[in-house]
Design an enzyme around this catalytic site. Structure first.
Site, PDB file in Angstrom:
ATOM      1  N   GLU A 137       0.822  -1.210   0.000  1.00 33.81           N
ATOM      2  CA  GLU A 137       0.000   0.000   0.000  1.00 33.81           C
ATOM      3  C   GLU A 137       0.857   1.262   0.000  1.00 33.81           C
ATOM      4  O   GLU A 137       0.447   2.294  -0.538  1.00 33.81           O
ATOM      5  CB  GLU A 137      -0.956  -0.004   1.194  1.00 33.81           C
ATOM      6  CG  GLU A 137      -1.932  -1.174   1.233  1.00 33.81           C
ATOM      7  CD  GLU A 137      -2.791  -1.280  -0.021  1.00 33.81           C
ATOM      8  OE1 GLU A 137      -3.007  -0.256  -0.690  1.00 33.81           O
ATOM      9  OE2 GLU A 137      -3.228  -2.408  -0.349  1.00 33.81           O
ATOM     10  N   HIS A 178       1.458   2.326  -3.523  1.00 36.22           N
ATOM     11  CA  HIS A 178       0.316   3.071  -4.060  1.00 36.22           C
ATOM     12  C   HIS A 178       0.303   4.507  -3.521  1.00 36.22           C
ATOM     13  O   HIS A 178       0.112   5.466  -4.267  1.00 36.22           O
ATOM     14  CB  HIS A 178      -0.999   2.384  -3.662  1.00 36.22           C
ATOM     15  CG  HIS A 178      -1.238   1.067  -4.329  1.00 36.22           C
ATOM     16  ND1 HIS A 178      -1.020   0.854  -5.676  1.00 36.22           N
ATOM     17  CD2 HIS A 178      -1.696  -0.117  -3.830  1.00 36.22           C
ATOM     18  CE1 HIS A 178      -1.337  -0.389  -5.980  1.00 36.22           C
ATOM     19  NE2 HIS A 178      -1.743  -1.002  -4.879  1.00 36.22           N
TER      20      HIS A 178
END
Length: 422
Positions: free
Chosen positions: A22, A25
């Site tokens: 994550e 991202h």
């Protein structure tokens, strides 16, 4: 105690894999100027919350995944229809900084306005009638970082230029692919650390660490001995040494070794053990290792490449029918495997984490709806047709794909439960 250690190891490993995925991202989304509302590790109720600037960082109860909630991915802005009464707060330049929807009595300094038109995406204006001046239609400029307040909760607006869909195809592609890419980077770093602290096996005919009470120690061999021959046959690699030992279980064999410039003849009787249904000899010695940064970096690359290749081979078997659902594992299966690996020591556990990180990266790159690979596939189609696919249609595909993945997860998890507990 073992169960507690397994739970801790599982949470740390799974948490690290999700965190770095994550994080990839998040970093690239912020670099593209996308408003990231939340960076979450886990699902379900919040356990920990911390807000820095415009992003809320949360740890949630179930450590089985995570997400970065980017502006524009879901319907966000509340639709304020004509006639809706809101409270407005302003900065020194008379730009709206807060739009209060309810509980307005808690904000004594607000100005009440009846909405006629509001645009929170492009023009950033609100047109309406202010209380006490109902005959005059006024237009108020809205600050790009203004917040909508409902039930005391602030939600920052997302002008179109801060939304995911507004960014170039290249920026969107990098934002999505960065997640899986970070899993490969994490695996590489883990393998480099293993190489630095445990050492990298050197393919030499030289003895590494010896186990206590092993045949090698009992015969008088020492760590660092350079083996010149075994039973009259010259050896030059660790593979040669292994082969000579394994094929003589329980039989005395003569080692000719070089120790500090002196040549010694040492008879050794390999202990007989059974491995994979075959009887082989072992003498209780590890291969020589070298702890050097260059070697560790090389080890990081070779291990990452090797396991990536192996996972693709397994995926190939899945496509060709040589792989069954019994070979798939969900969280329960991964937990049980982690339990077994944890018994073998820290470095084995680290290697397992590296393997899982590569696996997570590859799985997310598969062109399946709801996965990163599915979104990347839509970007490829957009590039080929020169325009994006209708967002509602794409959303429906991802929704169906997510439902099917959840169904598969349930089946695999039930299969794991039957295999390990029933």
């Amino acid at each position: 105690m073992q169960t507690l250690e397994t739970i801790i190891a599982f949470i740390i490993i799974f948490g690290a894999l999700v965190f770095f995925h994550e994080l990839g991202h998040l970093v690239f989304a912020k670099r593209a100027g996308i408003l990231c509302r939340e960076f979450a590790i886990g699902f379900g109720p919040k356990v920990f919350t911390y807000k820095k600037k415009e992003t809320v960082y949360t740890i949630r109860l179930l450590p089985l995944g995570g997400y970065v909630r980017m502006a524009g991915e879901d319907a966000e802005n509340i639709e304020l229809k004509p006639g809706y009464r809101v409270g407005l707060m302003f900065d020194n330049d008379e730009n709206v900084t807060k739009i209060i929807l309810n509980n307005k009595d808690k904000y004594p300094d607000i100005r009440l306005v009846e909405v006629e038109v509001i645009d929170l995406d492009h023009k950033l204006i609100l047109t309406g009638y202010e209380e006490g001046e109902e005959d005059t239609l006024k237009t108020f400029a809205i600050n790009k970082e203004a917040v909508i307040v409902e039930n005391g909760i602030e939600n920052q607006i997302a002008p179109f230029d801060r939304q995911f869909a507004s960014k170039s195809l290249g920026h969107r592609f990098l934002t999505i692919v960065a997640g899986p890419a970070m899993n490969f980077v994490l695996a590489f770093v883990i393998f480099v650390l293993i190489g630095l602290f445990q050492g990298v096996v050197v393919d030499e005919a030289k003895l590494g660490e010896l186990t206590p009470d092993g045949s090698a120690v009992n015969a008088g061999l020492k760590s660092g001995d350079v083996i010149q021959s075994i039973e009259g046959t010259e050896v030059s690699t660790w593979g040669d040494v292994q082969e000579s030992i394994q094929k003589n279980p329980g039989q005395e064999i003569e080692f000719v070794v070089d120790r500090d410039g002196k040549t010694l003849e040492v008879p050794v009787v390999p202990q007989e053990v059974e491995r994979e249904g075959k009887k082989i000899g072992i003498i209780g010695v590890y291969p020589p290792v070298e702890k050097a940064p260059i070697k560790a970096i090389q080890y990081g690359f070779t291990e990452t490449y090797f396991w990536t290749k192996q996972i693709f081979i397994i995926l190939g078997d899945l496509v060709t029918g040589g792989f069954t659902i019994d070979s798939l594992s969900g969280p329960v299966g991964i937990y049980k495997s982690t339990e077994e690996v944890a018994k073998q020591g820290l470095f084995t556990l680290m290697k397992w984490a590296g393997l899982l990180s590569i696996n997570l990266g590859i799985m997310n790159l598969l062109p399946l709806p709801a996965l990163d690979g599915g979104r990347l596939l839509f970007f490829v189609v957009e590039f080929l047709r020169g325009k994006p696919i209708d967002r509602q249609k794409e959303g429906m595909v991802h929704f169906i794909g997510f439902a099917l993945l959840m169904l598969l997860m349930i089946v695999v998890t039930w299969n794991d439960i039957q295999r390990f507990f029933l």
